[in-house]
Motif scaffolding. Structure first.
Motif, PDB file in Angstrom:
ATOM      1  N   ASP A   1       0.849  -1.194   0.000  1.00  0.00           N
ATOM      2  CA  ASP A   1       0.000   0.000   0.000  1.00  0.00           C
ATOM      3  C   ASP A   1       0.886   1.246   0.000  1.00  0.00           C
ATOM      4  OD1 ASP A   1      -1.693   2.210   1.438  1.00  0.00           O
ATOM      5  OD2 ASP A   1      -3.157   0.634   1.042  1.00  0.00           O
ATOM      6  N   TYR A   2       0.466   2.259  -0.760  1.00  0.00           N
ATOM      7  CA  TYR A   2       1.206   3.526  -0.752  1.00  0.00           C
ATOM      8  C   TYR A   2       1.321   4.085   0.661  1.00  0.00           C
ATOM      9  CZ  TYR A   2       2.040   8.518  -0.887  1.00  0.00           C
ATOM     10  OH  TYR A   2       2.535   9.759  -0.615  1.00  0.00           O
ATOM     11  N   GLY A   3       0.274   3.928   1.453  1.00  0.00           N
ATOM     12  CA  GLY A   3       0.289   4.470   2.805  1.00  0.00           C
ATOM     13  C   GLY A   3       1.409   3.915   3.662  1.00  0.00           C
ATOM     14  N   GLN A   4       1.794   2.665   3.411  1.00  0.00           N
ATOM     15  CA  GLN A   4       2.923   2.088   4.146  1.00  0.00           C
ATOM     16  C   GLN A   4       4.224   2.786   3.772  1.00  0.00           C
ATOM     17  OE1 GLN A   4       2.119  -1.977   2.818  1.00  0.00           O
ATOM     18  NE2 GLN A   4       1.720  -2.563   4.939  1.00  0.00           N
ATOM     19  N   ALA A   5       4.395   3.062   2.479  1.00  0.00           N
ATOM     20  CA  ALA A   5       5.592   3.785   2.044  1.00  0.00           C
ATOM     21  C   ALA A   5       5.613   5.190   2.625  1.00  0.00           C
ATOM     22  CB  ALA A   5       5.635   3.840   0.516  1.00  0.00           C
ATOM     23  N   ALA A   6       4.452   5.852   2.642  1.00  0.00           N
ATOM     24  CA  ALA A   6       4.366   7.204   3.201  1.00  0.00           C
ATOM     25  C   ALA A   6       4.746   7.195   4.677  1.00  0.00           C
ATOM     26  CB  ALA A   6       2.961   7.761   3.010  1.00  0.00           C
ATOM     27  N   PHE A   7       4.265   6.187   5.405  1.00  0.00           N
ATOM     28  CA  PHE A   7       4.616   6.125   6.820  1.00  0.00           C
ATOM     29  C   PHE A   7       6.099   5.834   7.026  1.00  0.00           C
ATOM     30  CE2 PHE A   7       5.596   3.626  10.562  1.00  0.00           C
ATOM     31  CZ  PHE A   7       5.333   4.587  11.532  1.00  0.00           C
ATOM     32  N   LEU A   8       6.665   4.923   6.234  1.00  0.00           N
ATOM     33  CA  LEU A   8       8.084   4.596   6.387  1.00  0.00           C
ATOM     34  C   LEU A   8       8.951   5.833   6.160  1.00  0.00           C
ATOM     35  CD1 LEU A   8       8.106   1.111   4.639  1.00  0.00           C
ATOM     36  CD2 LEU A   8       8.526   1.554   7.068  1.00  0.00           C
ATOM     37  N   ALA A   9       8.564   6.676   5.206  1.00  0.00           N
ATOM     38  CA  ALA A   9       9.299   7.920   4.980  1.00  0.00           C
ATOM     39  C   ALA A   9       9.236   8.807   6.225  1.00  0.00           C
ATOM     40  CB  ALA A   9       8.726   8.658   3.772  1.00  0.00           C
ATOM     41  N   ARG A  10       8.034   8.937   6.811  1.00  0.00           N
ATOM     42  CA  ARG A  10       7.896   9.766   8.005  1.00  0.00           C
ATOM     43  C   ARG A  10       8.660   9.175   9.188  1.00  0.00           C
ATOM     44  NH1 ARG A  10       4.178  13.617   9.342  1.00  0.00           N
ATOM     45  NH2 ARG A  10       4.342  14.023   7.105  1.00  0.00           N
ATOM     46  N   MET A  11       8.663   7.847   9.291  1.00  0.00           N
ATOM     47  CA  MET A  11       9.395   7.198  10.376  1.00  0.00           C
ATOM     48  C   MET A  11      10.886   7.489  10.280  1.00  0.00           C
ATOM     49  SD  MET A  11       9.898   3.116  11.111  1.00  0.00           S
ATOM     50  CE  MET A  11      11.123   2.979   9.788  1.00  0.00           C
ATOM     51  N   ILE A  12      11.437   7.395   9.066  1.00  0.00           N
ATOM     52  CA  ILE A  12      12.861   7.683   8.867  1.00  0.00           C
ATOM     53  C   ILE A  12      13.165   9.119   9.275  1.00  0.00           C
ATOM     54  CG2 ILE A  12      14.671   7.945   7.115  1.00  0.00           C
ATOM     55  CD1 ILE A  12      13.187   5.668   5.575  1.00  0.00           C
ATOM     56  N   LYS A  13      12.316  10.032   8.840  1.00  0.00           N
ATOM     57  CA  LYS A  13      12.509  11.445   9.190  1.00  0.00           C
ATOM     58  C   LYS A  13      12.467  11.644  10.703  1.00  0.00           C
ATOM     59  CE  LYS A  13      10.525  16.040   8.379  1.00  0.00           C
ATOM     60  NZ  LYS A  13       9.479  16.818   7.671  1.00  0.00           N
ATOM     61  N   TYR A  14      11.485  11.037  11.359  1.00  0.00           N
ATOM     62  CA  TYR A  14      11.330  11.171  12.809  1.00  0.00           C
ATOM     63  C   TYR A  14      12.539  10.610  13.549  1.00  0.00           C
ATOM     64  CZ  TYR A  14       9.666  10.104  17.513  1.00  0.00           C
ATOM     65  OH  TYR A  14       9.552  10.005  18.869  1.00  0.00           O
ATOM     66  N   LEU A  15      12.971   9.411  13.180  1.00  0.00           N
ATOM     67  CA  LEU A  15      14.097   8.782  13.868  1.00  0.00           C
ATOM     68  C   LEU A  15      15.382   9.572  13.665  1.00  0.00           C
ATOM     69  CD1 LEU A  15      13.436   5.005  13.049  1.00  0.00           C
ATOM     70  CD2 LEU A  15      13.008   6.184  15.210  1.00  0.00           C
TER      71      LEU A  15
ATOM     72  N   ARG B   1       4.181  -3.890   8.713  1.00  0.00           N
ATOM     73  CA  ARG B   1       4.645  -4.745   9.805  1.00  0.00           C
ATOM     74  C   ARG B   1       5.945  -4.169  10.354  1.00  0.00           C
ATOM     75  NH1 ARG B   1       5.425 -10.632   7.850  1.00  0.00           N
ATOM     76  NH2 ARG B   1       6.722  -9.549   6.337  1.00  0.00           N
ATOM     77  N   TRP B   2       6.261  -4.495  11.590  1.00  0.00           N
ATOM     78  CA  TRP B   2       7.515  -3.963  12.135  1.00  0.00           C
ATOM     79  C   TRP B   2       8.712  -4.638  11.480  1.00  0.00           C
ATOM     80  CZ3 TRP B   2      10.582  -7.187  15.278  1.00  0.00           C
ATOM     81  CH2 TRP B   2       9.963  -8.334  15.767  1.00  0.00           C
ATOM     82  N   GLN B   3       8.485  -5.803  10.841  1.00  0.00           N
ATOM     83  CA  GLN B   3       9.581  -6.416  10.072  1.00  0.00           C
ATOM     84  C   GLN B   3      10.011  -5.498   8.922  1.00  0.00           C
ATOM     85  OE1 GLN B   3       6.954  -8.181  11.170  1.00  0.00           O
ATOM     86  NE2 GLN B   3       7.784  -9.972  12.209  1.00  0.00           N
ATOM     87  N   GLU B   4       9.033  -4.936   8.207  1.00  0.00           N
ATOM     88  CA  GLU B   4       9.391  -4.036   7.106  1.00  0.00           C
ATOM     89  C   GLU B   4      10.050  -2.751   7.610  1.00  0.00           C
ATOM     90  OE1 GLU B   4       7.591  -7.056   5.068  1.00  0.00           O
ATOM     91  OE2 GLU B   4       6.528  -5.995   6.654  1.00  0.00           O
ATOM     92  N   MET B   5       9.694  -2.318   8.799  1.00  0.00           N
ATOM     93  CA  MET B   5      10.378  -1.159   9.377  1.00  0.00           C
ATOM     94  C   MET B   5      11.861  -1.456   9.555  1.00  0.00           C
ATOM     95  SD  MET B   5       7.740   0.058  12.357  1.00  0.00           S
ATOM     96  CE  MET B   5       5.985   0.196  12.077  1.00  0.00           C
ATOM     97  N   ILE B   6      12.168  -2.651  10.061  1.00  0.00           N
ATOM     98  CA  ILE B   6      13.573  -3.053  10.224  1.00  0.00           C
ATOM     99  C   ILE B   6      14.265  -3.133   8.871  1.00  0.00           C
ATOM    100  CG2 ILE B   6      15.058  -5.000  10.870  1.00  0.00           C
ATOM    101  CD1 ILE B   6      13.211  -5.533  13.203  1.00  0.00           C
ATOM    102  N   PHE B   7      13.581  -3.734   7.888  1.00  0.00           N
ATOM    103  CA  PHE B   7      14.214  -3.932   6.578  1.00  0.00           C
ATOM    104  C   PHE B   7      14.533  -2.603   5.898  1.00  0.00           C
ATOM    105  CE2 PHE B   7      11.545  -8.066   6.414  1.00  0.00           C
ATOM    106  CZ  PHE B   7      12.396  -8.656   7.333  1.00  0.00           C
ATOM    107  N   ILE B   8      13.649  -1.621   6.067  1.00  0.00           N
ATOM    108  CA  ILE B   8      13.906  -0.299   5.486  1.00  0.00           C
ATOM    109  C   ILE B   8      15.132   0.326   6.120  1.00  0.00           C
ATOM    110  CG2 ILE B   8      13.052   2.079   5.487  1.00  0.00           C
ATOM    111  CD1 ILE B   8      11.865   0.524   3.248  1.00  0.00           C
ATOM    112  N   LEU B   9      15.218   0.306   7.443  1.00  0.00           N
ATOM    113  CA  LEU B   9      16.359   0.907   8.135  1.00  0.00           C
ATOM    114  C   LEU B   9      17.662   0.239   7.712  1.00  0.00           C
ATOM    115  CD1 LEU B   9      14.806   1.356  11.698  1.00  0.00           C
ATOM    116  CD2 LEU B   9      15.291   3.149  10.020  1.00  0.00           C
ATOM    117  N   ASN B  10      17.617  -1.061   7.463  1.00  0.00           N
ATOM    118  CA  ASN B  10      18.812  -1.781   7.024  1.00  0.00           C
ATOM    119  C   ASN B  10      19.327  -1.317   5.667  1.00  0.00           C
ATOM    120  OD1 ASN B  10      19.684  -3.782   8.960  1.00  0.00           O
ATOM    121  ND2 ASN B  10      17.721  -4.799   8.665  1.00  0.00           N
TER     122      ASN B  10
END
Length: 544
Positions: free
Chosen positions: A474-488, A526-535
């Protein structure tokens, strides 16, 4: 509010900023959370809040454990109202647009809906009308009047909603029950008889109308008594090693794709409503060119030429085999209990080493996955499902062999072992999955954004391709991952990688997306994809 709109009518567009705040309508509170500064800028962000006495939904639906299916129902009703009642307004830029982010075939937690106590909250985008760069006040008033009608006719509870809403909630609870059943009874996946696995096209998530319904092999068929749907039958895949074979175009990869998506619950009519996979399952594929950030790939890749150490391996441009090795280790670090492989998108030398090549090539650093597969299950209880077309050595170690013929599975484990024999192949190495930590943010990526569902823009000329993370849907997952990276990055968040990702995921499930700003487009990965993005992001020091 209408008096204020009349007052600023025909003024310059920036006068719309005076609207920021909350306004009481007969059946809801309307708030403007962010006002666009220009008609050509991204639309404004608004919120509708309905108290329990206003929305009138029975208390049984106002429960956190069913927030996702309940929210999906509300968002669909809101969207239906938009298409039925929203007036067509001409003007510059995004004038007259109202858009609410909603689910596709997978049911996800979204920032466009929130259950706040007993209140219903809908967040959406709205394009404030303009002619050139001047306010079109009367057009905006018409939009607001239509919004009042929409809430009354489509959002507020109607007795006619009961059957469909209860049906939707019951299906979701059945899906959750089925997940628990599989975990407790030694299975990693289930495909119900009658499921429709093929999609309408490569670009569509909707079911293929002419598809052959799934029919489980007798030897793998089980019956489960669901709380609401009653008794169902289907193919249960046990823990261990399962190999799926078959001729080209007979449904091997289609079955695997359904299992990939089975980590999510699906809406009714999708065809895969009762295709359920262990929700930690990860698709493992080759990913040439990816960033690897201090990963111990030594169980698969020994010392490389020039003495490159693989116990803490880093690269900005991974090969097929090193990327797939890193993907396995990262999946284990993220708590995966099921790995999914498709030979077609794997590095062949990672999956298997040819017998003749073993004799001719003495300095081969790769220990193929074939030799580690049993170790994973015996040591870590990590199961594997593989789709193979030509790698028959995997049949020797398979606990189950499934032959796909014209989209119908047959279990042929005993027959396969008659031809290949059954072996237990174990390498001398054992897995010791060590947690890594985010030690330093060398770059904050303060302007990172999702360009589309498959691409994050990290900097002006730096992009991260998400297509290889195939379980993002979903596009919304990509949008959130971008915001998560910015926040962290902005907050220089450090700590164990797994804890950083899981804590964010848990917080959003419990309290919503508020910490990450006002954006109605987010969907929770999923939090797995959050980890994979950061990697995969350069500029973050992640190490043991």
């Amino acid at each position: 509010m209408f008096n204020l709109i009349a007052e600023i009518d025909h003024h310059g567009y920036k006068a719309y900023s005076r609207l920021k705040g909350s306004y009481y309508f007969p059946n809801f509170i309307l708030s403007f959370l962010k006002i666009q500064g220009d008609p050509f800028a991204p639309p404004s962000i608004a919120q509708i809040r309905l108290q329990e006495s206003q929305h009138k939904y029975p208390a049984k639906y106002l429960q956190k454990n069913i927030e996702v299916p309940f929210g999906d129902f509300i968002l669909e009703r809101f969207h239906e109202g938009l298409t039925s009642l929203l007036p067509k307004i001409s003007g510059s830029g995004n004038s007259g647009l109202i858009y609410v982010s909603r689910n596709g075939q997978q049911l996800l937690k979204r920032s466009s809906f929130l259950l706040s106590g007993k209140d219903i909250v809908i967040n959406f985008n709205i394009g404030l009308p303009a002619e050139g760069r001047r306010i079109k006040g009367q057009a905006f008033i018409k939009m607001l009047q239509s919004l009042q009608d929409l809430v009354q006719k489509f959002v507020i509870y109607q007795p006619g909603y009961e059957a469909k809403l209860q049906n939707q909630v019951n299906l979701y609870l059945d899906q959750e029950y089925l997940r628990s059943y599989l975990r407790e009874n030694g299975y990693v996946a289930f495909i119900a008889d009658g499921a429709i696995l093929p999609r309408a096209s490569g670009q569509s998530e909707k079911p293929l109308k002419t598809a052959i319904p799934f029919r489980s092999p007798e030897s793998m068929r089980i019956t489960i008594d669901l709380p609401f749907s009653g008794k169902i039958t289907g193919m249960a895949i046990p823990k261990g090693i399962t190999v799926i074979i078959g001729g080209g175009f007979h449904g091997k990869s289609t079955l695997l794709k359904a299992l990939e998506r089975g980590v999510y619950n699906h809406r009714r009519g999708d065809g895969r409503e009762l295709v359920i996979t262990d929700n930690t399952a990860v698709k493992i594929r080759a990913e040439d060119g990816r960033v690897i950030n201090h990963v111990d790939i030594s169980p698969f890749i020994g010392t490389l030429p020039q003495g490159v150490d693989t116990k803490s391996f880093s690269t900005l441009n991974a090969s097929g085999s090193t990327s797939q090795a890193a993907n396995v280790i990262e999946a284990l670090e993220a708590g995966a209990k099921l790995l999914l492989f498709d030979e077609d998108v794997s590095a062949t030398n990672f999956l298997l080493r040819d017998k003749l090549m073993e004799k001719l090539v003495e300095k081969e650093p790769i220990t193929p996955f074939l030799k580690m597969c049993k170790n994973l299950y015996n040591n870590l209880e990590v199961s594997t499902i593989l789709v193979v077309g030509s790698l028959s050595d995997y049949l020797k170690i398979a606990d189950k062999v499934i032959l796909m013929e014209e989209y119908i599975p047959r279990e042929i484990t005993s027959k396969a072992h008659l031809y290949t024999g059954k072996e237990t192949l174990e390498a001398s190495l054992s897995f010791n999955v060590k947690p890594r930590e985010i030690k330093k943010w060398q770059k904050s990526y303060s302007k990172v954004k999702a360009k589309d569902q498959f691409t994050l823009q990290l900097e002006k000329d730096m992009y991260l391709n998400l297509r290889y993370l195939e379980q993002l849907c979903d596009y919304g997952q990509a949008a959130f991952l971008a915001r998560m990276i910015k926040y962290l990055g902005e907050n220089q968040i450090k700590g164990k990688l797994k804890d950083v990702a899981y804590n964010i995921w848990y917080e959003i499930n419990s309290e919503g997306f508020a910490r990450f700003g006002v954006d109605p487009s987010f969907a929770l990965p999923r939090w797995q994809e959050m980890i994979f993005i950061l990697n995969r992001i350069p500029g973050i020091l992640i190490t043991y």
